[in-house]
Write a protein that holds these residues in place. Structure first.
Motif, PDB file in Angstrom:
ATOM      1  N   THR A 124       1.955   3.647  -7.027  1.00 30.54           N
ATOM      2  CA  THR A 124       1.934   2.682  -5.925  1.00 30.54           C
ATOM      3  C   THR A 124       2.041   1.251  -6.447  1.00 30.54           C
ATOM      4  OG1 THR A 124       0.594   4.142  -4.554  1.00 30.54           O
ATOM      5  CG2 THR A 124       0.562   1.809  -3.992  1.00 30.54           C
ATOM      6  N   ILE A 125       1.277   0.959  -7.470  1.00 30.53           N
ATOM      7  CA  ILE A 125       1.302  -0.386  -8.057  1.00 30.53           C
ATOM      8  C   ILE A 125       2.685  -0.704  -8.615  1.00 30.53           C
ATOM      9  CG2 ILE A 125       0.375  -1.822  -9.922  1.00 30.53           C
ATOM     10  CD1 ILE A 125      -2.292  -0.285  -9.515  1.00 30.53           C
ATOM     11  N   ILE A 126       3.262   0.268  -9.327  1.00 35.38           N
ATOM     12  CA  ILE A 126       4.596   0.058  -9.900  1.00 35.38           C
ATOM     13  C   ILE A 126       5.635  -0.129  -8.797  1.00 35.38           C
ATOM     14  CG2 ILE A 126       6.439   1.155 -11.234  1.00 35.38           C
ATOM     15  CD1 ILE A 126       4.250   2.423 -12.957  1.00 35.38           C
ATOM     16  N   GLY A 127       5.512   0.660  -7.731  1.00 35.23           N
ATOM     17  CA  GLY A 127       6.440   0.516  -6.613  1.00 35.23           C
ATOM     18  C   GLY A 127       6.348  -0.844  -5.951  1.00 35.23           C
ATOM     19  N   LEU A 128       5.134  -1.356  -5.783  1.00 35.23           N
ATOM     20  CA  LEU A 128       4.958  -2.688  -5.217  1.00 35.23           C
ATOM     21  C   LEU A 128       5.504  -3.763  -6.155  1.00 35.23           C
ATOM     22  CD1 LEU A 128       1.373  -2.322  -3.694  1.00 35.23           C
ATOM     23  CD2 LEU A 128       3.542  -2.444  -2.452  1.00 35.23           C
ATOM     24  N   MET A 129       5.302  -3.567  -7.453  1.00 33.17           N
ATOM     25  CA  MET A 129       5.848  -4.514  -8.429  1.00 33.17           C
ATOM     26  C   MET A 129       7.368  -4.553  -8.343  1.00 33.17           C
ATOM     27  SD  MET A 129       3.375  -3.582 -11.670  1.00 33.17           S
ATOM     28  CE  MET A 129       4.407  -4.425 -12.849  1.00 33.17           C
ATOM     29  N   SER A 131       9.123  -3.900  -5.684  1.00 27.18           N
ATOM     30  CA  SER A 131       9.492  -4.559  -4.425  1.00 27.18           C
ATOM     31  C   SER A 131       9.450  -6.078  -4.576  1.00 27.18           C
ATOM     32  CB  SER A 131       8.545  -4.112  -3.305  1.00 27.18           C
ATOM     33  OG  SER A 131       8.689  -2.723  -3.056  1.00 27.18           O
ATOM     34  N   PHE A 132       8.369  -6.581  -5.176  1.00 26.68           N
ATOM     35  CA  PHE A 132       8.253  -8.029  -5.366  1.00 26.68           C
ATOM     36  C   PHE A 132       9.305  -8.558  -6.336  1.00 26.68           C
ATOM     37  CE2 PHE A 132       3.801  -7.367  -3.846  1.00 26.68           C
ATOM     38  CZ  PHE A 132       3.898  -8.191  -2.740  1.00 26.68           C
ATOM     39  N   ARG A 133       9.639  -7.761  -7.357  1.00 26.51           N
ATOM     40  CA  ARG A 133      10.679  -8.178  -8.292  1.00 26.51           C
ATOM     41  C   ARG A 133      12.030  -8.271  -7.581  1.00 26.51           C
ATOM     42  NH1 ARG A 133      13.222  -3.960 -12.181  1.00 26.51           N
ATOM     43  NH2 ARG A 133      14.117  -3.555 -10.133  1.00 26.51           N
ATOM     44  N   ASP A 134      12.322  -7.270  -6.736  1.00 27.28           N
ATOM     45  CA  ASP A 134      13.580  -7.278  -5.992  1.00 27.28           C
ATOM     46  C   ASP A 134      13.655  -8.471  -5.040  1.00 27.28           C
ATOM     47  OD1 ASP A 134      14.326  -4.987  -7.288  1.00 27.28           O
ATOM     48  OD2 ASP A 134      13.723  -3.631  -5.669  1.00 27.28           O
ATOM     49  N   ILE A 135      12.502  -8.804  -4.430  1.00 27.35           N
ATOM     50  CA  ILE A 135      12.474  -9.989  -3.563  1.00 27.35           C
ATOM     51  C   ILE A 135      12.755 -11.250  -4.367  1.00 27.35           C
ATOM     52  CG2 ILE A 135      10.980 -11.439  -2.120  1.00 27.35           C
ATOM     53  CD1 ILE A 135       9.582  -8.863  -1.214  1.00 27.35           C
ATOM     54  N   GLY A 136      12.153 -11.320  -5.554  1.00 26.82           N
ATOM     55  CA  GLY A 136      12.351 -12.495  -6.411  1.00 26.82           C
ATOM     56  C   GLY A 136      13.772 -12.640  -6.893  1.00 26.82           C
ATOM     57  N   LEU A 137      14.449 -11.513  -7.136  1.00 25.87           N
ATOM     58  CA  LEU A 137      15.824 -11.560  -7.622  1.00 25.87           C
ATOM     59  C   LEU A 137      16.843 -11.795  -6.511  1.00 25.87           C
ATOM     60  CD1 LEU A 137      15.759  -8.604 -10.202  1.00 25.87           C
ATOM     61  CD2 LEU A 137      15.700 -11.056 -10.691  1.00 25.87           C
ATOM     62  N   SER A 145      16.157  -3.453   3.303  1.00 24.63           N
ATOM     63  CA  SER A 145      16.637  -2.476   2.331  1.00 24.63           C
ATOM     64  C   SER A 145      16.313  -2.880   0.896  1.00 24.63           C
ATOM     65  CB  SER A 145      18.148  -2.288   2.485  1.00 24.63           C
ATOM     66  OG  SER A 145      18.827  -3.524   2.278  1.00 24.63           O
ATOM     67  N   ILE A 146      16.088  -4.168   0.667  1.00 28.36           N
ATOM     68  CA  ILE A 146      15.806  -4.648  -0.699  1.00 28.36           C
ATOM     69  C   ILE A 146      14.468  -4.100  -1.189  1.00 28.36           C
ATOM     70  CG2 ILE A 146      15.354  -6.698  -2.109  1.00 28.36           C
ATOM     71  CD1 ILE A 146      17.318  -8.214  -0.375  1.00 28.36           C
ATOM     72  N   VAL A 147      13.496  -4.086  -0.279  1.00 24.80           N
ATOM     73  CA  VAL A 147      12.140  -3.672  -0.688  1.00 24.80           C
ATOM     74  C   VAL A 147      11.829  -2.235  -0.278  1.00 24.80           C
ATOM     75  CG1 VAL A 147      11.224  -6.008  -0.650  1.00 24.80           C
ATOM     76  CG2 VAL A 147      11.182  -4.636   1.439  1.00 24.80           C
ATOM     77  N   ALA A 148      12.705  -1.623   0.517  1.00 29.17           N
ATOM     78  CA  ALA A 148      12.400  -0.283   1.040  1.00 29.17           C
ATOM     79  C   ALA A 148      12.245   0.746  -0.071  1.00 29.17           C
ATOM     80  CB  ALA A 148      13.494   0.155   2.009  1.00 29.17           C
ATOM     81  N   ASP A 149      13.091   0.673  -1.093  1.00 25.36           N
ATOM     82  CA  ASP A 149      13.043   1.669  -2.167  1.00 25.36           C
ATOM     83  C   ASP A 149      11.717   1.592  -2.916  1.00 25.36           C
ATOM     84  OD1 ASP A 149      14.165   3.753  -3.748  1.00 25.36           O
ATOM     85  OD2 ASP A 149      14.511   2.289  -5.336  1.00 25.36           O
ATOM     86  N   GLY A 150      11.298   0.375  -3.240  1.00 27.03           N
ATOM     87  CA  GLY A 150      10.030   0.206  -3.958  1.00 27.03           C
ATOM     88  C   GLY A 150       8.839   0.638  -3.123  1.00 27.03           C
ATOM     89  N   LEU A 151       8.866   0.325  -1.809  1.00 29.66           N
ATOM     90  CA  LEU A 151       7.774   0.736  -0.932  1.00 29.66           C
ATOM     91  C   LEU A 151       7.739   2.249  -0.765  1.00 29.66           C
ATOM     92  CD1 LEU A 151       7.925  -2.025   1.836  1.00 29.66           C
ATOM     93  CD2 LEU A 151       6.249  -1.781  -0.015  1.00 29.66           C
ATOM     94  N   GLN A 153       8.639   4.411  -3.022  1.00 26.03           N
ATOM     95  CA  GLN A 153       8.019   4.924  -4.245  1.00 26.03           C
ATOM     96  C   GLN A 153       6.511   4.715  -4.217  1.00 26.03           C
ATOM     97  OE1 GLN A 153       9.462   3.160  -7.881  1.00 26.03           O
ATOM     98  NE2 GLN A 153       7.803   4.011  -9.091  1.00 26.03           N
ATOM     99  N   ALA A 154       6.096   3.539  -3.755  1.00 26.99           N
ATOM    100  CA  ALA A 154       4.669   3.220  -3.717  1.00 26.99           C
ATOM    101  C   ALA A 154       3.906   4.194  -2.828  1.00 26.99           C
ATOM    102  CB  ALA A 154       4.474   1.786  -3.226  1.00 26.99           C
ATOM    103  N   LEU A 155       4.442   4.485  -1.649  1.00 23.74           N
ATOM    104  CA  LEU A 155       3.750   5.354  -0.709  1.00 23.74           C
ATOM    105  C   LEU A 155       3.848   6.822  -1.092  1.00 23.74           C
ATOM    106  CD1 LEU A 155       4.825   3.600   2.624  1.00 23.74           C
ATOM    107  CD2 LEU A 155       2.627   3.427   1.439  1.00 23.74           C
ATOM    108  N   SER A 156       5.001   7.245  -1.583  1.00 23.71           N
ATOM    109  CA  SER A 156       5.201   8.668  -1.893  1.00 23.71           C
ATOM    110  C   SER A 156       4.338   9.121  -3.063  1.00 23.71           C
ATOM    111  CB  SER A 156       6.671   8.954  -2.185  1.00 23.71           C
ATOM    112  OG  SER A 156       7.118   8.217  -3.308  1.00 23.71           O
ATOM    113  N   THR A 157       4.178   8.284  -4.091  1.00 22.56           N
ATOM    114  CA  THR A 157       3.352   8.694  -5.233  1.00 22.56           C
ATOM    115  C   THR A 157       1.891   8.829  -4.838  1.00 22.56           C
ATOM    116  OG1 THR A 157       3.187   6.368  -5.913  1.00 22.56           O
ATOM    117  CG2 THR A 157       4.869   7.709  -6.992  1.00 22.56           C
TER     118      THR A 157
END
Length: 205
Positions: A124-129, A131-137, A145-151, A153-157
């Motif tokens: 979850t922590i890695i997935g949120l990281m 998401s924030f990295r993708d937002i920053g880039l 869609s930019i943050v959906a993949d990371g979220l 991963q965060a929720l599924s794990t």
């Protein structure tokens, strides 16, 4: 490619945990279920024989039942002519050994039940990281869609980790309950036998 590495790093520990948990559950379940108890009919027949002071008949029924604790029964028969303290101590030692044999590797389920949610939280922590990295880039407006993949991963794990933990806790409780009932039956029957042997010896004296 980097995103795939993060998915692998968070998914592999959970996958290994689930495989080990399944292996432990099948191994312990097959072993413990294979340890037979007396059954209602044999149990009743033994206690009826003991109440009628037919100790030899009761021992025959117990031996023919081929229970999981037959080695403890053999110890009882071997110490049949010993005094009650020695006989009870021998039975106690064998019951402890049998109990340890039944409980072997059950701690692995509790360990996985503790680790799986933490591994899920790590994902979850890695997935949120991510998401924030993708937002920053992102150089333009932030699209879902930019943050959906990371979220995802965060929720599924977290969900997978919790599912593994729940299954481990459930089967651990079921197996412990089965062991507890099985050992209670063994202790009850063997204590009755020891007591009846003592009464028979006192009558002979």
């Amino acid at each position: 490619m980097q995103d795939d590495i993060w998915v692998i790093l968070t998914g592999v520990p959970l996958a290994l945990s689930s495989v080990i948990a399944i292996a432990l559950i099948f191994d312990r379940f097959a072993f413990i279920i294979g340890k037979r108890g007396l059954g209602k009919t044999a149990n009743q027949a033994i206690f009826d024989a003991l109440h009628k002071h037919k100790l030899a008949d009761a021992l025959d029924i117990l031996q023919q039942a081929n229970t999981g604790y037959r080695y403890v029964v053999a110890e009882l028969i071997e110490h049949r002519h010993s005094n009650k303290e020695v006989r009870d101590e021998a039975i106690k030692i064998m019951l402890v050994r049998y109990s340890n044999q039944l409980r072997r590797r059950l701690s692995g389920l509790t360990t996985i039940a503790s680790l799986a949610p933490m591994l899920g939280l790590l994902g979850t922590i890695i997935g949120l990281m991510r998401s924030f990295r993708d937002i920053g880039l992102s150089k333009g407006p932030v699209e879902p869609s930019i943050v959906a993949d990371g979220l995802w991963q965060a929720l599924s794990t977290t969900a997978v980790g919790m599912i593994i933990a729940v299954i481990c806790v459930m089967f651990h409780a079921l197996l412990r309950s089965r062991i507890r009932r099985h050992l209670a039956e063994a202790a009850d029957v063997l204590n009755h036998f020891s007591h009846c042997i003592q009464l028979e010896e006192s009558h002979h004296d």
